[in-house]
Design a protein around this motif. Structure first.
Motif, PDB file in Angstrom:
ATOM      1  N   CYS A   1      32.056  -6.228  12.032  1.00  0.00           N
ATOM      2  CA  CYS A   1      31.274  -7.207  11.250  1.00  0.00           C
ATOM      3  C   CYS A   1      29.779  -6.880  11.167  1.00  0.00           C
TER       4      CYS A   1
ATOM      5  N   ASN B   1      26.491  -5.851   9.086  1.00  0.00           N
ATOM      6  CA  ASN B   1      26.166  -6.195   7.709  1.00  0.00           C
ATOM      7  C   ASN B   1      26.210  -4.956   6.812  1.00  0.00           C
ATOM      8  N   LYS B   2      26.316  -5.195   5.524  1.00  0.00           N
ATOM      9  CA  LYS B   2      26.502  -4.108   4.557  1.00  0.00           C
ATOM     10  C   LYS B   2      25.327  -3.130   4.564  1.00  0.00           C
TER      11      LYS B   2
END
Length: 446
Positions: free
Chosen positions: A311, A313-314
């Protein structure tokens, strides 16, 4: 022990109301650590008290109170106009941990030692108030002085209660140089698979701090089997000889050393952790020389998949994957080449790539280190170009889409023409002035 005025006043108010109250956990640990090593000062203070939640609210009825977990005994006082909070938690004992993370129930108690007995490590199980001095029933101060990480009570129980403590143990050792006490280490390894029960976000947060620790190299090497629960591909890297002239270390040792050499930049160290992780999968032996064709792309693929699972972040994933994909690129330091790199990567990412390559090369055979100065020269050149205001992006061009629109260009043709002009500017074929660029466009149009 020095206590900030706001912390001292909260403790004194609770004491005046007939309750026991102490600074606990990390603040006490960090104060003692600062006194011993002169490296740390406390900045985050938590208070534990014999007062139950309703009693805390009564004592501080004139404060704005935020309920951040009253059923577990924790209440936050807002102590200033900026919204800064101090948490106050009732002494408690914990019930069973059926999810290996949170207690199913808690029982409030008036006894400090009962509260300290549920904490993870001895160095975190100390309390202090000006009234009573240091309360240290489990020898945390001695362990801190000796650099020992030891569970409070039975290590198996502590790690079964909350499996995230396994990652916290590795993180503490990486940040502070602790050595794990034997029984604690045995339990940590025996119960490592419990990490699979922990939320990926919490694992990632602890891992990031581990990577940034002063002792990350030792922890990665010593506990790769534990990290392998989260990053299974790392197991094959341990002891995997690279069998070529560029490397004197196996894949895991090279990775750990490169991380230790790199700046404490989260993106760079994450990229280094993954940059060679696919080498065992890509290994071939040609003329008694090991080669790893395609390992850059495969390592980037593993990194992206793993970081998505955890998880991240992009933005972080994109930056890490980009650095991995380009970590073996040959960088030229002439002005035109550096401008092209700045155009493709931007200044910050280009510097990160160079810093990664410096760390990577520093963990290889001696002769490879000759390339390090080249990478440093690229950084210097890139910074010089950026500071000079020389053009290397479309936004820095002296003309824009509106200028070309007035000349009759439309749609995608405008973008193509601007990129062509930028290439001409970067390569020095035309000056970055509106007059020169429009003259070039008009001559091409005719």
């Amino acid at each position: 022990m020095f206590l900030p005025d706001n912390v001292k006043s909260i403790i004194e108010r609770l004491e005046t109301a007939g309750h026991d109250a102490f600074a606990v956990g990390g603040a006490v640990r960090d104060y003692l650590d600062h006194r011993i090593t002169e490296k740390r000062e406390p900045f985050d203070y938590d208070i534990a008290t014999s007062a139950f939640p309703a009693e805390i609210k009564e004592v501080f009825s004139d404060y704005r109170i935020v309920d951040i977990g009253e059923k577990h005994g924790t209440i936050a006082l807002v102590i200033n106009k900026n919204g800064e909070k101090i948490e106050i938690t009732t002494f408690r004992s914990d019930g069973e941990y059926s999810d290996s993370r949170h207690p199913d129930e808690v029982t409030f108690t008036r006894d400090l030692k009962t509260d300290l007995s549920r904490r993870d490590f001895t160095v975190n199980a100390m309390a202090y108030s000006d009234k009573t001095g240091l309360i240290d029933p489990y020898g945390g101060e001695n362990d801190l002085t000796d650099g020992i990480l030891r569970c409070v009570g039975e290590p198996e129980k502590r790690f079964n209660e909350d499996a995230l403590r396994i990652m916290r143990a590795l993180r503490f050792m990486s940040e502070r140089g602790f050595v794990c006490e034997e029984n604690t280490e045995n339990a940590l390894r025996e119960l490592k698979d419990n990490l699979k029960k922990i939320s990926p976000e919490r694992i990632a947060a602890e891992f990031d701090r581990l990577l940034l620790g002063d002792y990350a190299e030792r922890i990665i090497m010593q506990y790769h089997d534990v990290l392998g629960v989260v990053f299974p591909e790392i197991i094959a890297c341990a002891g995997f000889a690279q069998q070529n002239k560029y490397h004197i270390h196996d894949v895991l040792t090279h990775t750990a050393k490169a991380i230790a050499i790199a700046p404490k930049d989260r993106v760079i160290r994450l990229a280094l952790f993954f940059h060679d992780i696919a080498k065992p999968l890509c290994f071939t032996l040609e003329n008694n020389t090991g080669t790893f064709t395609g390992h850059q792309a495969k390592s980037a693929e593993i990194a992206e998949k793993t970081m998505r699972r955890l998880c991240y972040n992009k933005s972080t994933i994109y930056k890490v994957v980009l650095l991995i994909e380009k970590h073996d690129d040959k960088l030229k330091s002439d002005r035109i080449s550096v401008k092209s790199l700045l155009n493709r990567l931007g200044l910050k990412t280009l510097i990160q790539l160079c810093e990664l390559k410096i760390a990577d090369d520093s963990a290889k055979s001696g002769f490879v280190m000759l390339d390090i100065e080249k990478h440093r020269h690229v950084i210097e050149k890139a910074q010089e170009i950026a500071q000079s205001g020389e053009c290397y992006t479309l936004g820095m061009l002296a003309v824009n889409g509106g200028d070309l629109l007035t000349l009759g260009f439309k749609g995608k043709e405008i973008g193509k023409k601007l990129n062509l002009l930028l290439d001409k500017v970067i390569t020095g074929q035309v000056e970055n002035t509106k007059e020169s660029l429009l003259a070039l466009v008009n001559s091409k149009t005719k």
